[in-house]
Write a protein that holds these residues in place. Structure first.
Motif, PDB file in Angstrom:
ATOM      1  N   ALA A 169       0.849  -1.198   0.000  1.00 25.96           N
ATOM      2  CA  ALA A 169       0.000   0.000   0.000  1.00 25.96           C
ATOM      3  C   ALA A 169       0.879   1.240   0.000  1.00 25.96           C
ATOM      4  CB  ALA A 169      -0.923   0.008   1.230  1.00 25.96           C
ATOM      5  N   GLY A 170       1.132   1.781  -1.214  1.00 30.49           N
ATOM      6  CA  GLY A 170       1.897   3.007  -1.331  1.00 30.49           C
ATOM      7  C   GLY A 170       0.949   4.168  -1.585  1.00 30.49           C
ATOM      8  N   SER A 171       0.796   4.545  -2.858  1.00 28.93           N
ATOM      9  CA  SER A 171      -0.154   5.603  -3.195  1.00 28.93           C
ATOM     10  C   SER A 171      -1.595   5.161  -2.962  1.00 28.93           C
ATOM     11  CB  SER A 171       0.038   6.028  -4.655  1.00 28.93           C
ATOM     12  OG  SER A 171       1.328   6.575  -4.846  1.00 28.93           O
ATOM     13  N   ASP A 172      -1.854   3.854  -3.055  1.00 33.98           N
ATOM     14  CA  ASP A 172      -3.199   3.317  -2.854  1.00 33.98           C
ATOM     15  C   ASP A 172      -3.363   2.897  -1.396  1.00 33.98           C
ATOM     16  OD1 ASP A 172      -5.665   2.185  -2.947  1.00 33.98           O
ATOM     17  OD2 ASP A 172      -5.190   0.706  -4.494  1.00 33.98           O
ATOM     18  N   LEU A 173      -3.750   3.845  -0.558  1.00 34.39           N
ATOM     19  CA  LEU A 173      -3.881   3.557   0.874  1.00 34.39           C
ATOM     20  C   LEU A 173      -5.065   2.652   1.186  1.00 34.39           C
ATOM     21  CD1 LEU A 173      -2.989   7.056   2.338  1.00 34.39           C
ATOM     22  CD2 LEU A 173      -1.579   4.992   2.318  1.00 34.39           C
ATOM     23  N   GLY A 174      -5.937   2.469   0.214  1.00 29.54           N
ATOM     24  CA  GLY A 174      -7.058   1.556   0.437  1.00 29.54           C
ATOM     25  C   GLY A 174      -6.613   0.133   0.690  1.00 29.54           C
ATOM     26  N   LEU A 175      -5.341  -0.176   0.379  1.00 31.40           N
ATOM     27  CA  LEU A 175      -4.820  -1.529   0.566  1.00 31.40           C
ATOM     28  C   LEU A 175      -4.178  -1.745   1.938  1.00 31.40           C
ATOM     29  CD1 LEU A 175      -3.176  -2.028  -2.953  1.00 31.40           C
ATOM     30  CD2 LEU A 175      -5.437  -2.797  -2.186  1.00 31.40           C
ATOM     31  N   VAL A 176      -4.240  -0.746   2.808  1.00 27.97           N
ATOM     32  CA  VAL A 176      -3.651  -0.868   4.148  1.00 27.97           C
ATOM     33  C   VAL A 176      -4.293  -2.030   4.902  1.00 27.97           C
ATOM     34  CG1 VAL A 176      -3.620   0.244   6.431  1.00 27.97           C
ATOM     35  CG2 VAL A 176      -2.867   1.498   4.408  1.00 27.97           C
ATOM     36  N   ARG A 177      -3.444  -2.856   5.570  1.00 32.40           N
ATOM     37  CA  ARG A 177      -3.938  -4.035   6.297  1.00 32.40           C
ATOM     38  C   ARG A 177      -3.763  -3.938   7.804  1.00 32.40           C
ATOM     39  NH1 ARG A 177      -0.589  -8.185   2.453  1.00 32.40           N
ATOM     40  NH2 ARG A 177      -1.828  -7.945   0.541  1.00 32.40           N
ATOM     41  N   THR A 178      -3.021  -2.976   8.315  1.00 35.49           N
ATOM     42  CA  THR A 178      -2.800  -2.864   9.758  1.00 35.49           C
ATOM     43  C   THR A 178      -4.137  -2.796  10.479  1.00 35.49           C
ATOM     44  OG1 THR A 178      -0.694  -1.747   9.412  1.00 35.49           O
ATOM     45  CG2 THR A 178      -1.719  -1.446  11.550  1.00 35.49           C
ATOM     46  N   PRO A 384      -0.339  21.724  -4.963  1.00 39.25           N
ATOM     47  CA  PRO A 384       0.181  20.579  -5.735  1.00 39.25           C
ATOM     48  C   PRO A 384       1.167  20.995  -6.820  1.00 39.25           C
ATOM     49  CG  PRO A 384      -2.137  20.990  -6.263  1.00 39.25           C
ATOM     50  CD  PRO A 384      -1.808  21.833  -5.077  1.00 39.25           C
ATOM     51  N   VAL A 385       1.019  22.204  -7.358  1.00 38.22           N
ATOM     52  CA  VAL A 385       1.954  22.691  -8.374  1.00 38.22           C
ATOM     53  C   VAL A 385       3.321  22.937  -7.746  1.00 38.22           C
ATOM     54  CG1 VAL A 385       2.423  24.526 -10.036  1.00 38.22           C
ATOM     55  CG2 VAL A 385       0.092  23.684  -9.737  1.00 38.22           C
ATOM     56  N   LEU A 386       3.332  23.584  -6.595  1.00 33.48           N
ATOM     57  CA  LEU A 386       4.598  23.816  -5.898  1.00 33.48           C
ATOM     58  C   LEU A 386       5.292  22.504  -5.572  1.00 33.48           C
ATOM     59  CD1 LEU A 386       3.783  26.709  -3.400  1.00 33.48           C
ATOM     60  CD2 LEU A 386       5.635  26.714  -5.081  1.00 33.48           C
ATOM     61  N   LYS A 387       4.522  21.563  -5.033  1.00 37.62           N
ATOM     62  CA  LYS A 387       5.124  20.295  -4.632  1.00 37.62           C
ATOM     63  C   LYS A 387       5.722  19.582  -5.838  1.00 37.62           C
ATOM     64  CE  LYS A 387       5.656  15.906  -3.252  1.00 37.62           C
ATOM     65  NZ  LYS A 387       6.227  14.857  -4.105  1.00 37.62           N
ATOM     66  N   ALA A 388       4.977  19.473  -6.921  1.00 32.33           N
ATOM     67  CA  ALA A 388       5.429  18.675  -8.063  1.00 32.33           C
ATOM     68  C   ALA A 388       6.472  19.406  -8.899  1.00 32.33           C
ATOM     69  CB  ALA A 388       4.240  18.277  -8.929  1.00 32.33           C
ATOM     70  N   GLU A 430       5.317  12.205   0.259  1.00 32.29           N
ATOM     71  CA  GLU A 430       4.156  13.086   0.475  1.00 32.29           C
ATOM     72  C   GLU A 430       3.258  13.156  -0.764  1.00 32.29           C
ATOM     73  OE1 GLU A 430       3.590  13.703   3.340  1.00 32.29           O
ATOM     74  OE2 GLU A 430       5.564  13.460   4.234  1.00 32.29           O
ATOM     75  N   GLY A 431       3.107  12.028  -1.424  1.00 39.24           N
ATOM     76  CA  GLY A 431       2.334  11.970  -2.659  1.00 39.24           C
ATOM     77  C   GLY A 431       3.246  12.206  -3.837  1.00 39.24           C
ATOM     78  N   THR A 432       3.461  11.199  -4.670  1.00 37.40           N
ATOM     79  CA  THR A 432       4.366  11.343  -5.803  1.00 37.40           C
ATOM     80  C   THR A 432       3.939  12.519  -6.681  1.00 37.40           C
ATOM     81  OG1 THR A 432       3.077   9.920  -7.274  1.00 37.40           O
ATOM     82  CG2 THR A 432       4.710   8.837  -5.840  1.00 37.40           C
ATOM     83  N   ASN A 433       4.857  12.997  -7.487  1.00 34.42           N
ATOM     84  CA  ASN A 433       4.514  14.124  -8.356  1.00 34.42           C
ATOM     85  C   ASN A 433       3.416  13.772  -9.347  1.00 34.42           C
ATOM     86  OD1 ASN A 433       6.410  15.531  -6.954  1.00 34.42           O
ATOM     87  ND2 ASN A 433       7.818  15.830  -8.665  1.00 34.42           N
ATOM     88  N   GLU A 434       3.349  12.505  -9.736  1.00 32.73           N
ATOM     89  CA  GLU A 434       2.247  12.082 -10.604  1.00 32.73           C
ATOM     90  C   GLU A 434       0.901  12.195  -9.886  1.00 32.73           C
ATOM     91  OE1 GLU A 434       6.038  10.714 -11.993  1.00 32.73           O
ATOM     92  OE2 GLU A 434       5.073  10.393 -10.055  1.00 32.73           O
ATOM     93  N   ILE A 435       0.885  11.833  -8.607  1.00 31.43           N
ATOM     94  CA  ILE A 435      -0.341  11.978  -7.806  1.00 31.43           C
ATOM     95  C   ILE A 435      -0.729  13.445  -7.685  1.00 31.43           C
ATOM     96  CG2 ILE A 435      -1.284  11.713  -5.469  1.00 31.43           C
ATOM     97  CD1 ILE A 435      -1.238   9.101  -6.950  1.00 31.43           C
ATOM     98  N   GLN A 436       0.264  14.328  -7.522  1.00 30.15           N
ATOM     99  CA  GLN A 436      -0.032  15.760  -7.441  1.00 30.15           C
ATOM    100  C   GLN A 436      -0.677  16.257  -8.725  1.00 30.15           C
ATOM    101  OE1 GLN A 436       0.489  17.232  -4.472  1.00 30.15           O
ATOM    102  NE2 GLN A 436       1.354  15.290  -3.803  1.00 30.15           N
ATOM    103  N   ALA A 437      -0.168  15.790  -9.869  1.00 34.89           N
ATOM    104  CA  ALA A 437      -0.727  16.223 -11.144  1.00 34.89           C
ATOM    105  C   ALA A 437      -2.158  15.730 -11.313  1.00 34.89           C
ATOM    106  CB  ALA A 437       0.150  15.712 -12.293  1.00 34.89           C
TER     107      ALA A 437
END
Length: 564
Positions: A169-178, A384-388, A430-437
């Protein structure tokens, strides 16, 4: 060649271009915050960063954090510097006085962390999440949790982590199992594994407060089933909680920051916020962090530029065009192009980031709802523009600055190669640049057909006269947003293909606006202004051409009204 804070350049943007004191004094919370006070805080911050943090840059990289038998020992000097940092009140700069903070504007905190990141990115990772953890707990924690932990976090006496990522579970936090199991006393027992946890174990502070995403037994699948828990390293009675560091990662860079694999084993924790709404609380931390990651890109580029500029002023090679003898390499056009281009990105990014920090305080404190709405629009679209865009340029620009050194840049002696290695991670966490876009285009622009983006452009135009080229870019992006919104209604994958190009086009437009403002107030900015218009802004047409090509293919294949 340690980094040195350039307070004159920072002040020129903060006080001269943005007129930050006047903007902030319009907010009741900062009525007494004048230019003299802001200048004094920045000068003291600059002294601390230069004397205590910058000298630890190299030892942090070469010695690094060390792991042995579940314990992490930080590089020499790191703990002493951190203890001095929090005891001097720096983490509490922008926090509320009732929580142990100083109640100063967020923009001062932003400048502080920019300087810290430029001086020593690895060390700065430790306190980097404190403000986000503070805001998260302040807004979502129970009164009991706040009484026990809020002031410790606000002052920085205890450090904090954000435990999201798992191997699957990286960008897809829905896969968290804890998992988290409720207990009769109102606490929870958390069990599971987390990876990539910055500062998950260290010896900088006496306690570490972990914020952990996990699932309750009745949780629905996916991201809507996640809850947030506070799980400290040490329990209130002083006992060690069931949080174990299994190893630290061997990384490309950031050797001074331990990136930990954590195991939560029947760990005692307490719910933060509402059940199954953990992402709402966690995003308070992540949104605060994203501005600071954008500032990291700016800071690392500034640090690289300082080294390259100093080297270019000392190194003599060949004859520059028109010279009769060997020249300092700063006289060569190729070197001037590199340095002026990065200067344009640094100064433009600073202006946008500092304004974003001011707008964050406007959201909290301005009495006028319309003004607060405008500030929220700015932060939503620009963050998101600044971050990416600026973390991307932080890495690419630092690599360009390494080029100034030639072969000397590739060896460790000058320290520029460390900046290149350290900068690469900012494009990922903190969210990949692709996620920011994707966030910018699919969540912020397309739902209203680009109306909010158009309103932002109108507000920028109202700030003062704009060059014709910038006005044209505003119009092109408005039209593009409207066409993409329509085309996405019958080809839903289209925005994902063009999101990065759209974000880069917006970034260049905002950079041109910032450059226009800086050039109007700063007469000596001619070289960066020339670089901006000659070597940076032409990329806007390339990004538009890529999007136009995708749009043309989609619109050609669009269903006719009758067929639809």
């Amino acid at each position: 060649m340690d980094y040195q804070p350039r307070l004159d350049e920072i002040g020129r943007l903060l006080f001269g271009v943005l007129d930050a004191p006047q903007q902030l004094q319009a907010l009741p919370a900062f009525a007494e915050v004048d230019a003299a006070l802001m200048q004094q805080v920045l000068e003291e911050a600059g002294k601390f960063v230069a004397s205590e943090i910058a000298p630890l840059q190299r030892v942090g990289d070469e010695v690094g954090a060390r792991f042995e038998a579940g314990q992490v020992t930080m590089p020499p000097g790191f703990r002493a510097a951190y203890q001095a940092f929090w005891q001097a009140g720096w983490p509490a700069l922008a926090n509320a006085p009732e929580d142990g903070g100083q109640g100063l504007p967020a923009v001062l905190e932003a400048v502080l962390y920019e300087m810290l990141s430029a001086a020593n990115h690895g060390w700065t990772m430790a306190p980097g999440l404190l403000h986000g953890a503070y805001e998260c707990l302040r807004h979502h924690g129970s009164e009991e949790l706040k009484a026990r932990y809020l002031q410790k976090i606000a002052t920085g006496e205890w450090l904090a982590t954000m435990c999201l990522t798992e191997p699957q579970a990286g960008s897809d936090l829905g896969l968290v199992r804890t998992k988290a199991l409720p207990q009769a006393d109102g606490s929870y027992r958390v069990s599971g594994g987390k990876i990539f946890i910055s500062g998950g174990e260290h010896d900088l502070s006496d306690n570490i407060v972990h914020f952990v995403l996990a699932r309750l037994p009745d949780a629905p699948p996916g991201p809507k089933g996640l809850s947030l828990f506070l799980a400290p390293k040490l329990l209130p009675d002083g006992r060690r909680n069931g949080v174990f560091c299994e190893r630290i990662e061997e990384k490309m860079g950031l050797h001074g920051s331990p990136t930990c694999v954590l195991r939560f084993e029947d760990t005692m924790g307490w719910l933060v916020g509402e059940p199954h709404r953990g992402l709402n609380a966690m995003f308070v931390m992540m949104n605060a962090a994203r501005l600071h990651v954008g500032l990291q890109g700016i800071a690392l580029l500034e640090a690289a530029w300082q080294k390259a500029s100093a080297y270019a002023a000392e190194r003599r090679q060949m004859r520059a065009p028109g010279a009769s003898e060997t020249s300092l390499i700063q006289a060569h056009p190729a070197i001037q192009r590199i340095l002026s281009t990065q200067r344009a990105w640094v100064d433009g990014g600073r202006l946008l980031a500092y304004r974003t920090a001011i707008e964050l305080d406007v959201i909290k404190h301005h009495p006028d709802a319309t003004r607060r709405e405008a500030a929220q629009r700015w932060c939503s679209l620009v963050t998101p523009v600044l971050k990416a865009a600026w973390t991307r340029q932080g890495f690419l620009g630092a690599s360009e600055c390494l080029q100034v050194f030639g072969g000397h840049g590739y060896v460790r002696e000058w320290g520029i190669e460390q900046i290149v290695r350290d900068a690469r991670i900012t494009m990922i966490y903190e969210g990949t640049n692709e996620i920011q876009a994707i966030d910018l285009l699919l969540r912020k622009v397309l739902p209203d057909g680009g109306a909010a983006l158009g309103t932002l452009f109108d507000e920028l135009a109202a700030d003062g006269p704009l060059p014709a080229g910038l006005t044209q870019r505003f119009a092109q992006l408005r039209q593009l947003a409207a066409r993409l919104a329509l085309a996405a209604s019958y080809r839903n994958d289209l925005p994902y293909w063009v999101a990065d190009d759209f974000l880069q086009a917006v970034a260049l437009t905002l950079l041109e606006w910032a450059g226009t403002r800086i050039a109007a107030e700063t007469p000596h900015w001619q070289a960066p202004a020339r670089a901006l218009h000659t070597w940076v802004l032409p990329a806007f047409a390339l990004h538009l051409q890529i999007i136009e090509q995708q749009l043309a293919e989609t619109e050609t294949a669009a269903p006719t009204p009758a067929a639809a």
